[in-house]
Enzyme design. Structure first.
Site, PDB file in Angstrom:
ATOM      1  N   GLY A 156       1.802 -14.293  -3.110  1.00 10.23           N
ATOM      2  CA  GLY A 156       1.251 -13.081  -2.488  1.00 10.23           C
ATOM      3  C   GLY A 156       0.778 -12.143  -3.569  1.00 10.23           C
ATOM      4  O   GLY A 156       0.353 -12.577  -4.639  1.00 10.23           O
ATOM      5  N   ARG A 157       0.881 -10.833  -3.287  1.00 10.67           N
ATOM      6  CA  ARG A 157       0.385  -9.836  -4.251  1.00 10.67           C
ATOM      7  C   ARG A 157       1.104  -9.959  -5.598  1.00 10.67           C
ATOM      8  O   ARG A 157       0.462 -10.068  -6.646  1.00 10.67           O
ATOM      9  CB  ARG A 157       0.594  -8.418  -3.670  1.00 10.67           C
ATOM     10  CG  ARG A 157      -0.357  -8.066  -2.545  1.00 10.67           C
ATOM     11  CD  ARG A 157       0.051  -6.750  -1.906  1.00 10.67           C
ATOM     12  NE  ARG A 157       1.292  -6.912  -1.177  1.00 10.67           N
ATOM     13  CZ  ARG A 157       1.401  -6.941   0.148  1.00 10.67           C
ATOM     14  NH1 ARG A 157       0.339  -6.768   0.897  1.00 10.67           N
ATOM     15  NH2 ARG A 157       2.576  -7.117   0.736  1.00 10.67           N
ATOM     16  N   ILE A 158       2.443  -9.943  -5.565  1.00 12.93           N
ATOM     17  CA  ILE A 158       3.177  -9.954  -6.843  1.00 12.93           C
ATOM     18  C   ILE A 158       3.078 -11.334  -7.505  1.00 12.93           C
ATOM     19  O   ILE A 158       2.874 -11.436  -8.722  1.00 12.93           O
ATOM     20  CB  ILE A 158       4.650  -9.534  -6.635  1.00 12.93           C
ATOM     21  CG1 ILE A 158       4.706  -8.135  -6.003  1.00 12.93           C
ATOM     22  CG2 ILE A 158       5.412  -9.534  -7.965  1.00 12.93           C
ATOM     23  CD1 ILE A 158       6.083  -7.706  -5.517  1.00 12.93           C
ATOM     24  N   THR A 236      13.319 -12.038  -8.288  1.00 13.57           N
ATOM     25  CA  THR A 236      13.156 -10.586  -8.148  1.00 13.57           C
ATOM     26  C   THR A 236      12.696 -10.261  -6.729  1.00 13.57           C
ATOM     27  O   THR A 236      12.236  -9.152  -6.467  1.00 13.57           O
ATOM     28  CB  THR A 236      12.136 -10.006  -9.162  1.00 13.57           C
ATOM     29  OG1 THR A 236      10.886 -10.669  -8.954  1.00 13.57           O
ATOM     30  CG2 THR A 236      12.573 -10.176 -10.591  1.00 13.57           C
ATOM     31  N   ARG A 238      14.329 -11.210  -3.146  1.00 16.94           N
ATOM     32  CA  ARG A 238      15.477 -10.721  -2.385  1.00 16.94           C
ATOM     33  C   ARG A 238      16.646 -11.675  -2.579  1.00 16.94           C
ATOM     34  O   ARG A 238      16.468 -12.903  -2.613  1.00 16.94           O
ATOM     35  CB  ARG A 238      15.169 -10.666  -0.870  1.00 16.94           C
ATOM     36  CG  ARG A 238      14.373  -9.472  -0.401  1.00 16.94           C
ATOM     37  CD  ARG A 238      15.175  -8.164  -0.470  1.00 16.94           C
ATOM     38  NE  ARG A 238      14.398  -7.034   0.007  1.00 16.94           N
ATOM     39  CZ  ARG A 238      13.556  -6.290  -0.732  1.00 16.94           C
ATOM     40  NH1 ARG A 238      13.389  -6.547  -2.004  1.00 16.94           N
ATOM     41  NH2 ARG A 238      12.900  -5.278  -0.187  1.00 16.94           N
ATOM     42  N   GLU A 267      24.129  -5.834  -2.046  1.00 16.61           N
ATOM     43  CA  GLU A 267      23.843  -4.855  -3.103  1.00 16.61           C
ATOM     44  C   GLU A 267      24.512  -3.534  -2.777  1.00 16.61           C
ATOM     45  O   GLU A 267      24.498  -3.138  -1.607  1.00 16.61           O
ATOM     46  CB  GLU A 267      22.328  -4.669  -3.248  1.00 16.61           C
ATOM     47  CG  GLU A 267      21.656  -5.951  -3.736  1.00 16.61           C
ATOM     48  CD  GLU A 267      20.142  -5.806  -3.947  1.00 16.61           C
ATOM     49  OE1 GLU A 267      19.598  -4.711  -3.721  1.00 16.61           O
ATOM     50  OE2 GLU A 267      19.527  -6.798  -4.343  1.00 16.61           O
ATOM     51  N   HIS A 286      18.344  -4.272  -9.218  1.00 15.78           N
ATOM     52  CA  HIS A 286      17.200  -4.105  -8.291  1.00 15.78           C
ATOM     53  C   HIS A 286      16.246  -2.997  -8.775  1.00 15.78           C
ATOM     54  O   HIS A 286      16.044  -1.992  -8.092  1.00 15.78           O
ATOM     55  CB  HIS A 286      17.702  -3.824  -6.867  1.00 15.78           C
ATOM     56  CG  HIS A 286      16.680  -4.178  -5.821  1.00 15.78           C
ATOM     57  ND1 HIS A 286      17.006  -4.651  -4.564  1.00 15.78           N
ATOM     58  CD2 HIS A 286      15.317  -4.126  -5.837  1.00 15.78           C
ATOM     59  CE1 HIS A 286      15.913  -4.868  -3.861  1.00 15.78           C
ATOM     60  NE2 HIS A 286      14.865  -4.553  -4.624  1.00 15.78           N
TER      61      HIS A 286
HETATM   62  P1  NAP Z   1       3.268 -10.532  -0.137  1.00 15.47           P
HETATM   63  O1  NAP Z   1       1.970 -10.113  -0.728  1.00 15.47           O
HETATM   64  O2  NAP Z   1       3.440 -10.488   1.338  1.00 15.47           O
HETATM   65  O3  NAP Z   1       3.605 -11.999  -0.691  1.00 15.47           O
HETATM   66  C1  NAP Z   1       4.578 -12.812  -0.163  1.00 15.47           C
HETATM   67  C2  NAP Z   1       4.104 -14.249  -0.245  1.00 15.47           C
HETATM   68  O4  NAP Z   1       5.168 -15.101   0.185  1.00 15.47           O
HETATM   69  C3  NAP Z   1       2.905 -14.536   0.658  1.00 15.47           C
HETATM   70  O5  NAP Z   1       1.973 -15.300  -0.051  1.00 15.47           O
HETATM   71  C4  NAP Z   1       3.519 -15.337   1.793  1.00 15.47           C
HETATM   72  O6  NAP Z   1       2.647 -16.275   2.372  1.00 15.47           O
HETATM   73  C5  NAP Z   1       4.626 -16.064   1.079  1.00 15.47           C
HETATM   74  N1  NAP Z   1       5.637 -16.543   2.027  1.00 15.47           N
HETATM   75  C6  NAP Z   1       6.137 -15.900   3.103  1.00 15.47           C
HETATM   76  N2  NAP Z   1       7.023 -16.688   3.745  1.00 15.47           N
HETATM   77  C7  NAP Z   1       7.068 -17.854   3.060  1.00 15.47           C
HETATM   78  C8  NAP Z   1       7.784 -19.056   3.232  1.00 15.47           C
HETATM   79  N3  NAP Z   1       8.620 -19.229   4.251  1.00 15.47           N
HETATM   80  N4  NAP Z   1       7.576 -20.049   2.344  1.00 15.47           N
HETATM   81  C9  NAP Z   1       6.700 -19.900   1.323  1.00 15.47           C
HETATM   82  N5  NAP Z   1       5.994 -18.781   1.110  1.00 15.47           N
HETATM   83  C10 NAP Z   1       6.178 -17.763   1.964  1.00 15.47           C
HETATM   84  O7  NAP Z   1       4.454  -9.640  -0.723  1.00 15.47           O
HETATM   85  P2  NAP Z   1       4.568  -9.006  -2.181  1.00 15.47           P
HETATM   86  O8  NAP Z   1       4.025  -7.635  -2.177  1.00 15.47           O
HETATM   87  O9  NAP Z   1       4.084  -9.994  -3.184  1.00 15.47           O
HETATM   88  O10 NAP Z   1       6.177  -8.879  -2.276  1.00 15.47           O
HETATM   89  C11 NAP Z   1       6.988 -10.022  -2.142  1.00 15.47           C
HETATM   90  C12 NAP Z   1       8.442  -9.640  -2.008  1.00 15.47           C
HETATM   91  O11 NAP Z   1       8.952  -9.183  -3.246  1.00 15.47           O
HETATM   92  C13 NAP Z   1       8.736  -8.470  -1.052  1.00 15.47           C
HETATM   93  O12 NAP Z   1       8.795  -8.895   0.295  1.00 15.47           O
HETATM   94  C14 NAP Z   1      10.059  -7.954  -1.550  1.00 15.47           C
HETATM   95  O13 NAP Z   1      11.130  -8.552  -0.865  1.00 15.47           O
HETATM   96  C15 NAP Z   1      10.080  -8.363  -3.016  1.00 15.47           C
HETATM   97  N6  NAP Z   1       9.993  -7.209  -3.934  1.00 15.47           N
HETATM   98  C16 NAP Z   1      11.044  -6.931  -4.752  1.00 15.47           C
HETATM   99  C17 NAP Z   1      10.958  -5.873  -5.636  1.00 15.47           C
HETATM  100  C18 NAP Z   1      12.097  -5.540  -6.550  1.00 15.47           C
HETATM  101  O14 NAP Z   1      12.306  -4.369  -6.837  1.00 15.47           O
HETATM  102  N7  NAP Z   1      12.832  -6.507  -7.068  1.00 15.47           N
HETATM  103  C19 NAP Z   1       9.820  -5.062  -5.667  1.00 15.47           C
HETATM  104  C20 NAP Z   1       8.773  -5.375  -4.826  1.00 15.47           C
HETATM  105  C21 NAP Z   1       8.874  -6.458  -3.955  1.00 15.47           C
HETATM  106  P3  NAP Z   1       1.498 -15.870   3.431  1.00 15.47           P
HETATM  107  O15 NAP Z   1       0.292 -15.706   2.567  1.00 15.47           O
HETATM  108  O16 NAP Z   1       1.429 -17.032   4.365  1.00 15.47           O
HETATM  109  O17 NAP Z   1       1.932 -14.597   4.103  1.00 15.47           O
HETATM  110  C1  GLV Z   2      11.660  -3.504  -3.364  1.00 14.16           C
HETATM  111  O1  GLV Z   2      12.505  -4.349  -3.443  1.00 14.16           O
HETATM  112  C2  GLV Z   2      10.609  -3.530  -2.404  1.00 14.16           C
HETATM  113  O2  GLV Z   2      10.622  -4.394  -1.520  1.00 14.16           O
HETATM  114  O3  GLV Z   2       9.733  -2.660  -2.494  1.00 14.16           O
END
Ligand code: NAP
Ligand code: GLV
Length: 325
Positions: A156-158, A236, A238, A267, A286
């Site tokens: 996805g985005r990250i 990083t 969940r 957490e 986190h």
């Molecule tokens: P995003 O753009 O929605 O990317 C998530 C990706 O995961 C998408 O490509 C999605 O596929 C894929 N996905 C969803 N379900 C799946 C599955 N069952 N099997 C395989 N791939 C799957 O989200 P993002 O902005 O990159 O953020 C991702 C996650 O990072 C967040 O949801 C959050 O939990 C975590 N995060 C953590 C921190 C931190 O502080 N550690 C900070 C920011 C985010 P599709 O293209 O089909 O939707």
């Molecule tokens: C942090 O973990 C977020 O999902 O923004």
């Protein structure tokens, strides 16, 4: 009359002022203690909006106690702390903060990968303990990052931002994701693999999916057994996507080399969690999106979503359009 909203943590004053210009705001005053559930339950009984963090568990029971609620604005991109279908059934909008934290979280993820590969946490503690006697050929020797293979789970985005960093280190990048993205494969120079293949071929595996019923324990003992003995796992995304007990077994028994974790199933993680007893685990509290600028952008985005939702506009980052039906 301005709509009443509850804010579950102190955010920058100028951003609070923006919210105050449109809403009657009550705020939980403690900076480092989350609002207790019973207090939250009471506070939200008659508010129209809530600004919350990922530390608040908006389950069906909590949502049902908020009789007037129109919108829950989460200051995070992940929203697994909110029972979205319970909110949707009650016609309550749920919003998140995508995009504004992408680069900062990718930075931290890559930094954690480097820190784990090159044993920087261990090395720093070694020096501070006064154990550094001499330069030695294999002292604290870790794994090379350049020219290695990175497997990203969840493009996805990250995940995509991580590719840019990895390419700067001449890494070979492969990914597994729910939706295959062939155009991205060509544009970014990356290859798609089924999950098991990615686990077998990668030197580093980064988990970047949201937490959901589908991704719960996505990486469990059978998956860890597929990884190379020299492989390093970074999470990083969940806690709960990686089964912590299985990870402990894998690290202790040398099934994989090391892990870097910014997130945990519960957490704050207990200091008695066995993972914390292992020298080959790097742990962070986190802080993926924790840069001053990004946290401001997240707060502002969440406030804007809240104001939009309460003034009859479609919030920019609505995750449940069905709630409007
Ligand atoms: P995003 O753009 O929605 O990317 C998530 C990706 O995961 C998408 O490509 C999605 O596929 C894929 N996905 C969803 N379900 C799946 C599955 N069952 N099997 C395989 N791939 C799957 O989200 P993002 O902005 O990159 O953020 C991702 C996650 O990072 C967040 O949801 C959050 O939990 C975590 N995060 C953590 C921190 C931190 O502080 N550690 C900070 C920011 C985010 P599709 O293209 O089909 O939707
Ligand atoms: C942090 O973990 C977020 O999902 O923004």
């Amino acid at each position: 009359m301005k709509p009443r909203v509850y804010v579950t943590r102190i955010i920058p004053e100028d951003i609070l002022d923006l919210l105050r210009s449109e809403c009657e705001v009550k705020i939980w005053p403690e900076e480092n203690i989350p609002v207790p559930r019973e207090v939250l339950k009471k506070e939200i009984t008659d508010v129209k909006g809530v600004f919350c963090l990922l530390t608040e568990n908006f389950d069906a029971d909590l949502i049902s106690s908020a009789k007037e609620l129109k919108i829950i604005s989460n200051m995070a991109v992940g929203y697994n702390n909110i029972d979205v279908s319970a909110a949707t059934n009650r016609g309550i909008m749920v919003t998140n903060t995508p995009g504004v934290l992408t680069e900062t979280t990718a930075d931290l993820t890559f930094a954690l990968l480097m820190m784990t590969a090159r044993r920087m946490g261990e090395a720093e503690q070694y020096l501070r303990r006064g154990e550094w006697r001499t330069w030695s050929p294999l002292l604290l020797a870790g794994q090379d990052i350049h020219n290695s293979t990175l497997g990203i789970i969840g493009l996805g985005r990250i995940g995509e931002s991580l590719v840019k960093r990895a390419k700067g280190f001449d890494m070979n990048v492969m990914y597994y994701s729910r939706t295959r993205r062939e155009e991205k494969e060509r544009d970014l120079g990356i290859q798609y693999r089924e999950l098991n293949e990615l686990l077998k071929e990668s030197d580093f595996v980064c988990v970047m999916t949201p937490y959901s019923e589908e991704t719960k324990n996505l990486i469990d003992l059978p998956e860890l057994k597929l990884m190379k003995r020299k492989a390093i796992l970074i999470n990083t995304a969940r806690g709960g996507i990686v089964n912590e007990m299985a990870l402990y077994e894998a690290l202790k028994n040398g099934l994989i080399l090391a892990a870097g974790l910014d997130v945990f199933e519960h957490e704050p993680v207990s200091i008695n969690n066995p993972l914390l007893s292992l020298p080959n685990v790097v742990v962070l509290p986190h802080i993926g999106s924790a840069s001053v600028n990004t946290r401001r952008r997240m707060a502002l985005t969440a406030v804007n979503n809240l104001i939009q939702g309460l003034s009859g506009k479609l919030p920019d980052n609505l995750v449940n359009k069905e709630a409007l039906k």
